[in-house]
Design a protein around this motif. Structure first.
Motif, short mmCIF file in Angstrom:
data_model
loop_
_atom_site.label_atom_id
_atom_site.label_comp_id
_atom_site.label_asym_id
_atom_site.label_seq_id
_atom_site.Cartn_x
_atom_site.Cartn_y
_atom_site.Cartn_z
N LEU A 51 16.43 -14.93 -12.89
CA LEU A 51 15.12 -14.20 -12.55
C LEU A 51 15.01 -13.33 -13.90
O LEU A 51 14.75 -13.65 -14.91
CB LEU A 51 15.27 -13.22 -11.44
N GLY A 52 14.84 -11.85 -13.91
CA GLY A 52 14.70 -11.14 -14.97
C GLY A 52 13.22 -11.01 -15.60
O GLY A 52 12.37 -11.78 -14.83
N SER A 53 13.10 -10.69 -16.77
CA SER A 53 11.55 -10.74 -17.34
C SER A 53 11.20 -12.20 -17.53
O SER A 53 10.02 -12.23 -17.66
CB SER A 53 11.55 -9.84 -18.55
N GLN A 54 12.21 -12.89 -17.59
CA GLN A 54 11.74 -14.28 -17.98
C GLN A 54 12.36 -15.43 -16.95
O GLN A 54 13.63 -15.96 -17.35
CB GLN A 54 12.09 -14.95 -19.36
N ALA A 90 19.22 -9.66 -24.39
CA ALA A 90 17.87 -10.03 -23.71
C ALA A 90 18.08 -11.55 -23.66
O ALA A 90 17.22 -12.23 -22.87
CB ALA A 90 16.62 -9.51 -24.59
N LYS A 91 19.03 -12.09 -24.62
CA LYS A 91 19.07 -13.70 -24.72
C LYS A 91 20.38 -14.03 -24.44
O LYS A 91 20.61 -15.40 -24.81
CB LYS A 91 18.55 -14.09 -26.14
N GLU A 107 35.39 -11.57 -20.42
CA GLU A 107 34.58 -10.94 -21.40
C GLU A 107 33.59 -12.04 -22.12
O GLU A 107 33.35 -12.09 -23.20
CB GLU A 107 35.58 -10.77 -22.61
N MET A 108 32.70 -12.31 -21.20
CA MET A 108 31.54 -13.30 -21.52
C MET A 108 30.58 -12.44 -22.26
O MET A 108 30.51 -11.10 -21.96
CB MET A 108 31.12 -14.15 -20.57
N GLY A 109 29.42 -13.31 -22.58
CA GLY A 109 28.19 -12.39 -23.34
C GLY A 109 27.55 -11.61 -22.42
O GLY A 109 26.95 -10.91 -22.56
N ALA A 126 24.73 -5.43 -18.61
CA ALA A 126 25.52 -6.26 -19.31
C ALA A 126 26.81 -5.66 -19.99
O ALA A 126 27.39 -6.41 -20.68
CB ALA A 126 24.60 -6.74 -20.50
N GLY A 127 26.92 -4.31 -19.76
CA GLY A 127 28.07 -3.80 -20.24
C GLY A 127 27.89 -3.96 -21.79
O GLY A 127 28.91 -4.45 -22.45
N VAL A 128 26.80 -3.46 -22.63
CA VAL A 128 26.71 -3.41 -24.07
C VAL A 128 28.00 -2.82 -24.43
O VAL A 128 28.38 -1.82 -24.30
CB VAL A 128 25.33 -2.71 -24.28
#
Length: 700
Positions: free
Chosen positions: A209-212, A249-250, A164-166, A572-574
């Protein structure tokens, strides 16, 4: 009893699948919140897709190694539950689409008959552990990384510390300093090394990777192989405790490292080692069972087109360290192939190679252990399957994610433009069939599943808007990325954004300039010499949207006018946490802790108890509308608001109580005490909540 329950031999797997079936039923009966259910199914490889009412299933293939019986099993499952198409991902998984949610438990049970799992293929967990596709056969490798990737994958599968990580966590292994496992873009990347006769790894940390995009840091120049599991456990525990949880996003580890710094991160890992059960984990590489090639007579072969065969040999054969053998690279367009071909390929490999194929990070297939004298025969048979196209891992071999075909987050087509760009290169630039320098990758959105921002030439799906507010599909053109080896790399620069229909023209201009002026330089070096402005100057006119035609509003591979439609991302499984649900979860985790204690798995039991403590505290903070971004933040705030204020009496601070987890070795005695602590806290918090609610009602 459901039919699949009688077919599962492994009780742990059976429990997983029954739990999924029960949760699906509870969800359908409105007993589970939709967002909470999403978190559970994602960790079981069940992923929503762009089309409503059906699921994408991600099948985990650890380090890309797939036995032929497993390939046959996956093909059978795809035929029965999907549409007979298999998709190879850039993480060496296989995806199938259009699956009915209600049938996913029986689908999973079918896969497990040949030891194929869905567990933790998606969600906020340790994702598939990837590796160089040439592991075990690479002529330059100091040793085979496969046993180490295998051991690490098995150790962390279902491990309580990473359920259950972030955010998701990605790991890779590279066989050589060429770093074909792309360590620099992973949360943890391992590059094989030998120092003073000892096997070990250079360890890279917090890439992404991703947007940043972020280049990974060197965590250790050399780490002995018996330390990789304890170190990764320490990293995961730190990430779980201090990583962001509220803002998706972070929430990746790259942001945590950026915030606290590498040295502080190292210190936290070292501190966690005190409480880790296994200080060293020796991996017995000699016990790892490698595939064995068959002994067979060489069939007679007549090659129809010798010129095509000779070209194919120069581009698709991979030298192998085992004398007398080569590996064959199969170029799989967009990573898509069908079950009829999968079965025929499995038969071919079974009968004439080593009953094993490798899935690659560039969405291709490798057949290892092909006898050199069988190469003409394999070419003949692969040609019958449509698998003998030249250009494996060359410029013409473009990587692309599914994009708007099936992905909720896709903004523009990546598969359609990929096919067109491959056509342009094949017909107009045939010399690039043999060119290994140019790497071209395409993603349908900023999340970079197609890894566009680490390519020499990358394209990212976007949109452009005209002055009349009309929207057309577009491509961001990125240039100058590349793998430099040994954990070093460059990320590509964003140069221009052009309507998608002008993507081929942008590629032509880039290749024409490169051909005319590079003078033999590698593309990475040429781009670095010329700079972003140079390329912008001869591409910028393609950005003009004042002269768009009707065709510009129709994306590649489509027939209808483009409509921008972005769904909810599930990578991310929000989760939307409800207070009552968190209390129930705390109870479940205490039960899991007791079960692990009973089975003498004390480290797992302790971590379940830790999760229960955090969940209980989080529930109370949410009731007060407080932020719950990190575990460390939850612990601190709970102390301030409830323990320090005297609202909840613990005889110690909450931080002292909960942080026993990184001060004590996982002994039987400590485990029992820590589980008891979690039960006491839950009881006290529930009692406090009841009193508070009663008081509020009496006042109102």
């Amino acid at each position: 009893m459901r039919s699949f329950e009688t077919e599962i031999e492994n009780p742990i797997v059976e429990k997983d699948i029954i739990e999924l079936a029960d949760k699906i039923a509870a969800f359908k009966n409105l007993q589970i919140d939709e967002e909470k259910f999403r978190s559970l199914r994602l960790a079981r490889g069940v992923y929503g897709q762009r089309q409503q009412g059906v699921q994408m299933i991600r099948i985990k293939v650890p380090y890309g190694k797939l036995k032929t019986n497993q390939l046959n099993r996956i093909a059978a499952v795809s035929d029965e539950y999907s549409r007979g198409r298999l998709h190879i991902t850039t993480r060496q998984d296989i995806q199938i689409h259009y699956v009915d949610l209600d049938r996913t438990p029986e689908l999973w049970a079918e896969l497990e008959r040949d030891d194929v799992t869905l567990r933790e293929a998606c969600g906020n967990v340790v994702r598939n552990v990837t590796a160089s596709e040439t592991a075990g056969i690479d002529v330059n490798e100091p040793f085979d990384v496969s046993p180490y990737a295998d051991a690490l994958y098995k150790f962390f599968l279902r491990n309580p510390i990473c359920q259950e990580m972030g955010r998701k966590f990605k790991v890779s292994f590279s066989s050589t300093d060429e770093d074909t496992g792309l360590s620099y873009m992973h949360d943890l990347g391992f590059i094989a090394k030998i120092q003073n006769g000892i096997r070990g790894f250079k360890v890279m940390v917090a890439g992404g990777l991703g947007s940043q995009p972020r280049h990974a840091d060197v965590l250790y120049e050399f780490l002995p192989s018996d330390k990789i599991i304890p170190v990764m456990e320490g990293v995961l525990r730190v990430f779980d405790r201090y990583g962001e949880r509220k803002s998706r996003a972070k929430a990746r580890m790259k942001f945590l490292l950026k915030d606290i710094g590498l040295e502080a991160f190292r210190e936290l890992i070292a501190k966690e080692q005190e409480a880790i059960e296994f200080k060293t984990v020796v991996i017995n590489a000699d016990a790892f069972v490698a595939s064995t090639p068959v002994s067979v007579d060489v069939p007679k072969v007549k090659i129809k087109n010798e010129e095509a065969f000779e070209l194919w040999k120069t581009t698709n054969l991979i030298p192998q360290k085992q004398k007398g053998f080569v590996a064959i690279g199969i170029k799989v367009l967009l990573g898509d192939f069908y079950t009829d071909k999968a079965r025929l390929l499995a038969d071919l490999v079974d009968n004439y190679a080593a009953s094993e194929v490798r899935l690659t990070l560039r969405q291709n297939i490798v057949i290892p252990f092909v006898k050199e004298e069988l190469v003409p025969f394999f070419y003949q048979e692969l040609e019958k399957l449509g698998f003998a196209e030249a250009g494996y891992n060359k410029a013409v071999d473009i990587t692309a994610c599914p994009g708007t075909d099936t992905c909720n987050l896709g903004i523009a087509s990546s598969t359609g433009i990929s096919k067109e760009l491959e056509r342009v290169i094949t017909t107009e630039y045939p010399q690039y069939l043999e060119n290994q320098d140019l790497v071209i990758k395409i993603s349908g959105c900023m999340n970079a599943c197609g890894q566009h921002n680490m390519a020499n030439i990358g394209f990212q799906g976007m949109t452009v808007r005209t002055k009349d507010k009309l929207i057309a599909p577009a491509l961001q053109v990125l240039l100058g990325g590349g793998n430099l080896g040994d954990g070093n790399a460059l990320f590509a620069d964003k140069v221009v954004k052009v309507p998608s229909r002008r993507g081929p023209e942008a590629l032509r201009r880039i290749l024409n300039d490169f051909e005319a002026n590079a003078n033999g330089k590698q593309f990475v070096d040429y781009y670095k010499e010329k700079g972003e402005k140079y390329f912008y100057n001869f591409l910028h006119d393609l950005q003009d949207v004042t002269n768009l035609t009707q065709e510009d509003f129709i994306d590649w591979g489509e027939e209808e006018k483009y409509v921008k439609a972005i769904g909810i991302g599930e990578c991310a499984g929000v989760v939307i946490d409800l207070i009552a649900t968190l209390f129930l979860e705390s109870e479940e985790k205490i039960e899991n802790a007791k079960e692990s204690y009973k089975n003498e798995i004390y480290s797992g039991a302790i971590y379940y108890a830790y999760q229960s403590l955090v969940n209980t505290a989080k529930a109370m903070l949410l009731a007060e509308s407080k932020k719950t971004n990190t575990h460390a933040g939850i612990i601190k705030q709970f102390d301030e608001l409830f323990v320090g204020s005297g609202k909840i009496e613990l005889n110690t601070s909450f931080s002292e109580l909960i942080y026993q987890i990184n001060k004590n070795a996982p002994s039987k005695e400590f485990c029992l005490q820590y589980i008891n602590d979690s039960e006491i806290l839950l009881k006290k918090v529930k009692e406090f909540r009841v009193l508070s609610n009663n008081l509020a009602e009496s006042v109102s």
